[in-house]
Design a protein around this motif. Structure first.
Motif, mmCIF file in Angstrom:
data_model
loop_
_atom_site.group_PDB
_atom_site.id
_atom_site.type_symbol
_atom_site.label_atom_id
_atom_site.label_comp_id
_atom_site.label_asym_id
_atom_site.label_seq_id
_atom_site.Cartn_x
_atom_site.Cartn_y
_atom_site.Cartn_z
ATOM 1 N N THR A 44 14.990 -2.791 -4.775
ATOM 2 C CA THR A 44 14.570 -3.148 -6.093
ATOM 3 C C THR A 44 12.986 -3.521 -5.481
ATOM 4 N N LEU A 45 13.333 -4.085 -4.597
ATOM 5 C CA LEU A 45 11.534 -4.398 -4.193
ATOM 6 C C LEU A 45 10.803 -3.300 -4.201
ATOM 7 N N LEU A 46 11.102 -2.284 -3.567
ATOM 8 C CA LEU A 46 10.086 -0.710 -3.603
ATOM 9 C C LEU A 46 9.790 -1.458 -5.217
ATOM 10 N N ARG A 47 10.654 -1.078 -6.483
ATOM 11 C CA ARG A 47 10.302 -0.951 -7.654
ATOM 12 C C ARG A 47 9.862 -1.771 -7.787
ATOM 13 N N ARG A 143 7.253 16.201 2.510
ATOM 14 C CA ARG A 143 6.461 16.068 2.781
ATOM 15 C C ARG A 143 5.313 16.996 1.639
ATOM 16 N N VAL A 144 5.912 17.832 0.638
ATOM 17 C CA VAL A 144 5.096 18.042 -0.890
ATOM 18 C C VAL A 144 5.162 16.687 -1.196
ATOM 19 N N ALA A 145 5.976 16.306 -1.652
ATOM 20 C CA ALA A 145 6.321 15.012 -2.472
ATOM 21 C C ALA A 145 5.231 14.174 -1.826
ATOM 22 N N LEU A 146 4.978 13.898 -0.848
ATOM 23 C CA LEU A 146 4.182 12.716 0.041
ATOM 24 C C LEU A 146 2.509 13.283 0.224
ATOM 25 N N ALA A 147 2.546 14.528 -0.056
ATOM 26 C CA ALA A 147 1.015 14.970 -0.756
ATOM 27 C C ALA A 147 0.629 14.582 -1.980
ATOM 28 N N ARG A 148 1.935 14.967 -2.830
ATOM 29 C CA ARG A 148 1.572 14.299 -4.432
ATOM 30 C C ARG A 148 1.443 13.523 -4.776
ATOM 31 N N SER A 155 -3.754 3.052 -3.512
ATOM 32 C CA SER A 155 -3.985 2.039 -3.156
ATOM 33 C C SER A 155 -3.057 1.607 -1.734
ATOM 34 N N LEU A 156 -1.791 2.158 -2.714
ATOM 35 C CA LEU A 156 -0.505 1.824 -1.804
ATOM 36 C C LEU A 156 0.254 3.214 -2.201
ATOM 37 N N VAL A 157 1.383 3.518 -0.717
ATOM 38 C CA VAL A 157 2.301 5.289 -0.899
ATOM 39 C C VAL A 157 3.341 3.723 -1.057
ATOM 40 N N LEU A 158 4.700 4.381 -1.333
ATOM 41 C CA LEU A 158 5.967 3.457 -1.288
ATOM 42 C C LEU A 158 6.680 4.956 -1.140
ATOM 43 N N LEU A 159 7.974 4.569 0.122
ATOM 44 C CA LEU A 159 8.399 5.906 0.184
ATOM 45 C C LEU A 159 10.019 5.467 0.389
ATOM 46 N N ASP A 160 11.161 5.775 -0.513
ATOM 47 C CA ASP A 160 11.903 5.611 -0.662
ATOM 48 C C ASP A 160 13.221 6.065 0.185
ATOM 49 N N GLU A 161 13.345 5.903 1.257
ATOM 50 C CA GLU A 161 14.487 6.046 2.047
ATOM 51 C C GLU A 161 14.813 8.372 2.403
ATOM 52 N N PRO A 162 12.664 7.785 2.583
ATOM 53 C CA PRO A 162 12.444 9.566 2.192
ATOM 54 C C PRO A 162 13.514 11.070 3.383
ATOM 55 N N ALA A 187 -3.688 5.782 4.381
ATOM 56 C CA ALA A 187 -3.174 5.385 3.199
ATOM 57 C C ALA A 187 -1.931 3.760 4.344
ATOM 58 N N THR A 188 -2.165 2.426 3.264
ATOM 59 C CA THR A 188 -1.462 1.051 3.514
ATOM 60 C C THR A 188 0.377 2.057 2.728
ATOM 61 N N ALA A 189 1.057 1.449 3.898
ATOM 62 C CA ALA A 189 2.063 2.754 3.161
ATOM 63 C C ALA A 189 3.410 1.860 3.359
ATOM 64 N N VAL A 190 4.830 1.336 2.573
ATOM 65 C CA VAL A 190 5.709 0.480 2.657
ATOM 66 C C VAL A 190 6.890 1.909 2.370
ATOM 67 N N LEU A 191 7.571 2.232 3.093
ATOM 68 C CA LEU A 191 8.612 3.146 3.867
ATOM 69 C C LEU A 191 10.405 1.485 3.883
ATOM 70 N N VAL A 192 10.818 2.498 2.955
ATOM 71 C CA VAL A 192 12.285 2.193 2.519
ATOM 72 C C VAL A 192 13.029 2.562 4.020
ATOM 73 N N THR A 193 13.737 2.279 4.925
ATOM 74 C CA THR A 193 14.667 2.894 5.363
ATOM 75 C C THR A 193 15.706 1.979 5.710
ATOM 76 N N HIS A 194 17.290 2.237 5.895
ATOM 77 C CA HIS A 194 18.106 1.494 6.120
ATOM 78 C C HIS A 194 18.595 1.875 8.397
ATOM 79 N N ASP A 195 17.754 2.978 8.853
ATOM 80 C CA ASP A 195 17.889 3.657 9.564
ATOM 81 C C ASP A 195 17.133 2.624 10.716
ATOM 82 N N GLN A 196 17.624 1.749 11.725
ATOM 83 C CA GLN A 196 16.665 1.055 12.379
ATOM 84 C C GLN A 196 16.062 1.872 13.959
#
Lengths: 374, 500, 342
Positions: A44-47, A143-148, A155-162, A187-196
């Motif tokens: 939700t935060l990511l969205r 990786r293609v999704a990241l390149a896209r 200014s910021l990249v969000l990655l949702d449990e990629p 890039a500034t990046a925020v990565l969502v994960t549940h994997d510590q």
């Protein structure tokens, strides 16, 4: 590149509050992992950051520019935030090249050089450019999704449990490639994960979310060694938790009298230690004697489950192949200090002592028994 | 907005049912007793039910048998047989019936009707059963053989239970089609509810007699739907364990190969060769009497135009329902989707009857116009469009929209560059299926076609009703040719568009 | 599973959209304001077209036909009421036009039109006029039944001796018109009794042509139909077969009933003048001669117009005296429903 600042963000779906006053600051150029169990509000935060949904209250700012809250909502397409969804979300009707150039201005879309450059950035060869996405492996798709996402220089990249849908071998490789590409692009990046493990290994800082709030925001080492509470402690790694009595700056517990990592008022408390702090040796008369209940042998190391005389079961991580066998009696010594948490009569009472597996919160249902023993 | 549209679509789909219910209330108990509880209705009930039961049984045997031979036995040229066994679907049942009765006038008996409709409808069972056979894990069969079961025992104890859902679904299709079948049975002089409703309609236009018979027919359809739901129980069997399916090791027929080939050849000969040969014969006979190519061309044009317009309408109507069914899963969406399916389980004659009356009374400015005819087509063939549109929406999760937005695409841009290209295949397939269904639609067209509008089916019908078989043949040939692409689509993907 | 657009799929999708646009354009182009009469016609398409062949050339008025069955169209017009798109109604048999007349939906015809037709072929009301006539007859197959065993009256066919031996087209308007004559001549109870017997005895066919064919092939020995089905087949050198023979009951038997095809102008027509011209044309000498010359082999009813030479004169057929304006179609439907023929 810009920093991200989230202030007092609140969001409910129908009547269920998902985020309750969340604050977060991500410095420019850093990679921050949002770590939390499912349902903690991280997606939700990511969205809300991406602009796919609007917050009920609070603000989101990119650098000095407020993009959500305070009476304004910049639509997603004007935020300049790259987004990498789970499983990549590559447009199935477009080739790899067309996916990557999707967000570029019309004139640049036909520029094969730019596409090659971006493929190179994520560690893929130019021969993939004309393939349809379904011919790529899961890792390549990510990786293609990241390149896209990086193509329009967001200014910021969000990655949702990629990486959650990738199998173990591919996950490691893809993680490295993604981390490298992010670093290279600055890039500034925020990565969502549940994997510590993912959060600790990749991120410059980790934000632990629980129940719609930020619990702790710090670098991975500090998080592991100095978690704010026992919940965070168990979530970021396997933990041995024991009841203790604090006296004279030491903790008296089932493993004997142990040194403290930090000062703590005298009285009842719980102490945290990590399984790799336990050392086993042949029984002596000085240390507590435990019996080996079972052994999980991993090759590079092993986890040894031990029954203490008090009836508590704890685990120890041992390196090498010199491992005791089931039924052996061993003496346990503790390396380094333990982290005390004074018992709070008003706080949640964790009934059982022992080892909690990583990735769980104590107040969820935690089994301290090794799963395969019945 | 989408919800409101979907509600409108569901309301339209349920209109005929509502009309029948309201008329029943209108007629009142005394009227019902007079019009429904009479020997004629009993006779029709007996005729209809024994034909439905007989046809379902014959189709089940033919469909399952043929599917087993093609998918699990060593019979030669299996792919060729597969296409030939689906091909009868390209011959509309009323054309098949014409082909047979024009050669053998003595077929106007129960046995004749049973033969002709079974030959037309057995692919409805064959297709889903064959597709299920293909999806069954051969490892199960190998295991059963390892446990000492014979081929027959494997079929009965392992395969048949897994085919249950497909077999029931196919049987339901056969039964619903048969309840709605008008042309084939009228031509075979076999009276059922549908033909009786048509006779009543011709005698009284929209009199209470026709409406009450329609009420009984609708109850039969609903009863069938409920029975199928109860019999089906939970949705089939999950395949345990993933992994690639192992290739099937066909059961060697050995000495039985020749009889198996002869059986398949006989089935294809009866279901395909006879109607095509008969059409060819009457085509030649009709050509000697002069073939009006201009008229045939104009009628074909009208039919294609109507079919295209109906395809566009049905797909447009399917979009909100299909969209909600995927994007807003829940009770409301399910209810709306089911309404559309329920509405089209109502036979064409009933839909037409309802729309004629409603358009005269409620919307006289629409009466006898193309939109009413298109509405009937949409109601009848909506599920074909919904099934495919829904599958397409499932292929296009909202994440694509989010990603496109994050890449700077505006809403119209996203529609043009992402959503439409992703939905296009489903929309195209749904439109094609509706298109081809409309090309051969007879019953509703007979009642609803605007003054001066003739389609291939109605032109064929008026010629063949006057026993001018030669004059009817060219229209039938064009219908068969136009239906052939649908058959190709169906032989490739059995599950799509096989709804009524 | 990815869902990909196959080439045929794309082709069909394109075809569909092109055809859709074409239809829309065609629909727009249709909205021109040329004079056009909507004719609901239950008479045989070929006959009506032949009779009206010269009408459009002569008057410039276009015609659009809605062809269907008598009762269907009559009940349809009644249901449509004032809103009916029909300008002119042509029936195959008179009971149906009477239904519309009784509902008060027909406009009086011009006297000049009425005078073109003999009085016995039109009702006293002057709201419709006959434009063709046909005689009831029995078709029989001499190989199955010798001429001397034929029934004396059509009513005898309800006798149990005829079980399974008589063909009728119960769903058709022609047979229902014949029943209406029985009703007018014999009364309700006798008609019900006759229909009950027929319900047991009769083989039901979809059309008179089908009866013709069935009798010819010996499937059923006799069939009730109109005379011209037999004469037409004779004229075509027995295309269906030349085994069947024709029998007239005569003697004012209900089975000798002469049915009149009626034409009327709808009171709701928005082109009453043009509609009147059409009916006038249909009963004119030109059209009636067309009828006599056509292959329809029905009887012309225009004063002074001779019918086809092949036909025996209508006056010699011994028809019963039935007022064409007095036949009760709704009661016929009711009785047929009651006994289970509908």
């Amino acid at each position: 590149m810009s920093s991200l600042t989230v202030t007092d963000l609140t969001k409910s779906f129908t009547t269920t509050p998902v985020l309750t006053g969340l604050d977060l600051h991500v410095p420019s150029g850093s990679l921050t992992a949002l770590l939390g169990p499912s349902g903690c509000g991280k997606t939700t935060l990511l969205r809300l950051i991406a602009g796919f949904d609007d917050p009920d209250a609070g603000t989101v700012a990119l650098g000095d520019r407020v993009v959500a809250g305070a009476g304004r909502s910049v639509p997603a397409r004007r935020r300049g935030i790259g987004f990498v969804p789970q499983e990549g979300g590559l447009f199935p009707h477009l080739s790899v090249a067309a996916n990557i150039s999707f967000g570029l201005p019309r004139r640049q879309r036909r520029d094969g050089g730019r596409v090659r450059e971006l493929l190179g950035l994520v560690g893929l060869g130019p021969e993939l450019a004309d393939r349809p996405p379904h011919q790529l492996s899961g890792g390549q798709q990510q990786r293609v999704a990241l390149a896209r996402a990086l193509a329009p220089e967001p200014s910021l990249v969000l990655l949702d449990e990629p990486f959650s849908s990738l199998d173990a071998a591919l996950r490691e490789e893809t993680r490295l490639a993604v981390a490298e590409a992010l670093r290279a692009s600055g890039a500034t990046a925020v990565l969502v994960t549940h994997d510590q493990a993912e959060a600790l290994s990749m991120a410059d800082q980790v934000a632990v979310l629980r129940g719609g709030r930020l619990v702790q925001l710090t670098d991975p080492r500090t998080l592991y060694r100095h978690p704010r509470d026992l919940d965070v402690a168990t979530f970021v790694g396997e933990a041995v938790i024991l009841d203790a009595d604090i006296r004279d700056g030491r903790a008296a517990c089932a493993l004997g009298s142990l040194a403290l990592e930090r000062s703590c008022p005298a009285g009842p408390a719980r102490v945290l230690l990590r399984p790799e702090q336990l050392r086993l040796s042949a029984p002596t008369e000085t240390g507590p004697v435990a019996r080996v209940r079972s052994v999980d042998f991993y090759g590079h190391d092993s986890r040894v489950w031990l029954d203490l005389p008090s009836g508590v079961t704890v685990s120890a991580r041992l390196e090498g192949t010199d491992v005791p066998v089931v039924g052996d009696a061993v003496t346990i010594t503790v390396r380094g200090a333990v982290l005390p948490f004074p018992s709070d009569p008003a706080g949640p009472q964790h009934s059982r002592e022992g080892t909690a597996p990583a990735g769980t919160f104590l107040d969820e249902d935690v089994s301290t028994e090794p799963a395969r023993v019945s | 907005m989408t919800l409101a549209l979907a509600i409108c679509v569901a309301a339209l789909a349920l209109l005929p049912l509502g009309y029948i219910a309201a008329s029943t209330v209108d007629v009142g108990w005394a009227g019902i007793r007079e019009l429904v509880f009479r020997p004629r209705v009993g006779e029709l009930l007996w005729n209809t039910s024994r034909l439905v039961l007989g046809t379902v049984a014959v189709c089940a045997v033919l469909g399952v048998g043929a599917a087993w031979l093609v998918e699990r036995s060593s019979v030669p040229a299996r792919r060729v047989w597969h296409v030939l066994l689906v091909a009868p679907l390209a011959v509309p049942a009323f054309v098949n019936s014409y082909a047979w009765i024009s050669l053998l006038p003595g077929l106007d008996t129960y046995a004749g009707a049973l033969l002709v409709v079974s030959l037309s409808y057995f692919p409805f069972v064959y297709l889903p059963v064959a597709a299920t056979f293909r999806g069954l894990d051969p490892a199960l069969e190998d295991t059963a053989r390892g446990l000492g079961l014979s081929s027959w025992a494997v079929f009965r104890r392992v395969q048949l239970p897994q085919l249950r859902v497909a077999l029931l679904g196919g049987s339901l299709l056969v039964a619903l089609h048969l309840l709605a079948e008008f042309g084939a049975l009228q031509m075979l002089r076999y009276p059922t509810f549908t033909t009786a409703i048509y006779d009543q309609y011709r005698a009284t236009f929209n009199g209470a007699g026709a409406t009450m018979l329609a009420g009984v027919l609708v109850l039969l359809c609903l009863g069938l739907l409920l029975a199928e739901l109860r019999l089906r129980g939970r949705r089939g069997y999950a395949r345990t364990g993933g992994g690639a399916a192992r290739p099937v090791r066909p059961v060697a027929l050995g000495i039985l190969t020749l009889p198996a080939l002869a059986g398949l050849a006989a089935l294809v000969a009866l279901a395909l060769a006879v109607p095509l040969a008969s059409l060819g014969y009457w085509m030649a006979a009709g050509a000697s009497a002069g073939l009006d190519l201009g008229l045939l061309g104009a009628t074909t044009g009208t039919t294609l135009g109507l079919a295209a317009a109906a395809a566009v309408a049905a797909v447009a109507m399917a979009l909100p329902t299909g969209w909600l069914a995927v994007r807003a899963r829940g009770r409301v969406a399910t209810l709306l989707e089911r309404s559309a399916y329920l509405g089209s389980a109502v036979p064409g004659i009933v839909v037409a009857l309802a729309l004629v009356t409603l358009s005269i009374r409620a919307t006289p400015w629409l009466y006898q116009t193309v939109p009413v005819l298109l509405a009937a087509y949409a109601i009848l063939f909506l599920p074909r469009a919904i099934v495919t549109v829904r599958a397409a929406v499932e292929q296009s999760p909202p994440v694509y929209d989010d990603v496109a937005a994050s890449l700077g695409a505006s809403a119209p841009d996203r529609l043009r560059r992402v959503t439409l290209p992703l939905l296009a295949p489903g929309i195209g397939a749904g439109a094609a299926l509706v298109f081809l269904a409309v090309v051969t639609e007879l019953t509703a067209t007979l009642l609803l076609a605007p003054t001066g509008t003739t389609t291939l089916a109605t032109a064929f019908w008026s010629a063949s009703s006057a026993l001018e078989y030669g004059a009817a043949a060219p229209y039938a040939v064009v219908m068969v040719l136009l239906s052939a692409p649908a058959t190709v689509l169906l032989s490739r993907d059995a599950r799509r568009g096989l709804t009524t | 599973m990815t869902h990909r657009l196959t080439l045929p799929g794309r082709a069909i999708a394109t075809l569909v959209s092109v055809a859709g646009v074409t239809t829309a354009l065609a629909a727009c182009g249709d909205a021109s304001g040329a004079e056009k009469l909507t004719v609901y016609s239950a008479q045989h398409e070929s006959l009506v077209r032949a009779m009206l062949e010269g009408f459009t050339d002569e008057t410039g008025i276009e015609l659009e036909f809605r062809d269907a069955n008598d009762s269907e169209l009559a009940n349809q017009i009644v249901e449509e009421g004032e809103a009916s798109p029909a300008d002119v109604f042509l029936t195959e048999n008179s009971p149906s036009i009477d239904v519309v007349d009784k509902a008060g939906l027909l406009a009086p015809l011009d006297d000049a039109t009425l005078e073109q037709v003999g009085e016995e072929y039109r009702p006293d009301s002057g709201t419709w006029v006959g434009f063709a006539a046909r005689s009831t007859a029995l078709i029989y197959n001499p190989a199955e039944i010798p001429e001397d065993e034929l029934p004396a009256s059509m009513l005898d066919l309800a006798d149990p001796a005829w079980d399974g031996r008589v063909g009728i087209a119960a769903g058709g308007a022609d047979f229902q018109a014949i029943v209406s004559a029985v009703l007018a001549l014999e009364g309700e109870d006798a008609t019900r009794e006759w229909l009950t017997g027929l319900e047991r005895n009769a083989e039901i066919y979809a059309s008179n042509t089908a009866i013709m064919k069935a009798v010819d092939e010996g499937e059923v020995p006799v069939g009730i139909t109109y005379h011209y089905y037999w004469f037409r087949d004779q004229a075509q050198n027995g295309l269906i077969g030349d085994d069947a023979k024709l029998h007239y009951f005569g003697n004012a038997d209900p089975g000798a009933f002469i049915s009149v095809s009626g034409a009327g102008v709808l009171a709701s027509s928005d082109q009453p003048e043009e509609a009147q011209r059409l009916v006038a044309y249909l009963t004119s000498q030109v059209a009636q001669e067309k009828l006599a010359e056509s292959s329809a082999l029905e009887y012309a009813v225009g004063t002074g117009v001779a019918s086809a030479e092949a036909l025996p004169p209508l006056e010699e057929l011994g028809a019963p005296d039935v007022d064409p304006g007095s036949l009760d179609a709704p009661l016929v439907t009711e009785l047929m429903q009651e006994v289970g023929l509908l």
